[in-house]
Design an enzyme around this catalytic site. Structure first.
Site: not given
Ligand code: THU
Length: 134
Positions: A42, A44, A53, A55, A90, A93
């Site tokens: 991920n 940010e 994310c 994925e 999520c 994704c």
């Molecule tokens: N996140 C992912 O990378 N993948 C997911 O499927 C769930 C959430 C990340 C996004 C964000 O940077 C952090 O987790 C908190 O939501």
């Protein structure tokens, strides 16, 4: 490539997670039908919504390199240094993966010591896809 190897690659990818705002670090390892593995974490952003994310980072890397078919993805995530027992992908994704992956595409969750295997069909039933647009 075994399930355990794919999970361990997801752990490695997670080490490069850029998550200064949530502190929740996620890693993904996506296995292409060619046998090549694409890693993602991920990423940010101070603007929050540009966050990507793990994925989708892996998926977009793969597609941009010409790999369009996949057999499995391993996903690990958790706060700080800890890997949570379970980090499910999520909804965005799941939908992004559905564009390129069949219903029997395997999704490995949990930890390298406790790998739980699901299919895309199980995690995204009744999905909307390209077939609906024909
Ligand atoms: N996140 C992912 O990378 N993948 C997911 O499927 C769930 C959430 C990340 C996004 C964000 O940077 C952090 O987790 C908190 O939501």
């Amino acid at each position: 490539m075994t399930d355990l190897q794919l999970m361990e690659l997801a752990v490695e990818a997670r080490e490069r997670s850029y998550a200064p705002y949530s502190g929740f670090h996620v890693g993904a390892a996506l296995l292409g039908k060619s046998g090549k593995v694409y890693l993602g974490c991920n990423v940010e952003n101070a603007g929050y919504s540009p966050t990507n994310c793990a994925e989708r980072t892996a998926l977009f890397k793969a597609v941009s390199e010409g790999e369009l078919e996949f057999t499995a993805i391993a996903i690990v995530g958790g706060k700080g240094k800890e890997i949570a027992e379970f980090c499910a992908p999520c909804g965005v994704c799941r939908q992004a993966l559905a564009e390129f992956c069949e219903g029997d595409f395997r999704i490995l969750l949990g930890t390298p010591k406790d790998i739980r295997v699901y299919t895309l069909n199980e995690l995204l039933p009744f999905s909307f896809g390209k077939a609906d647009l024909h």
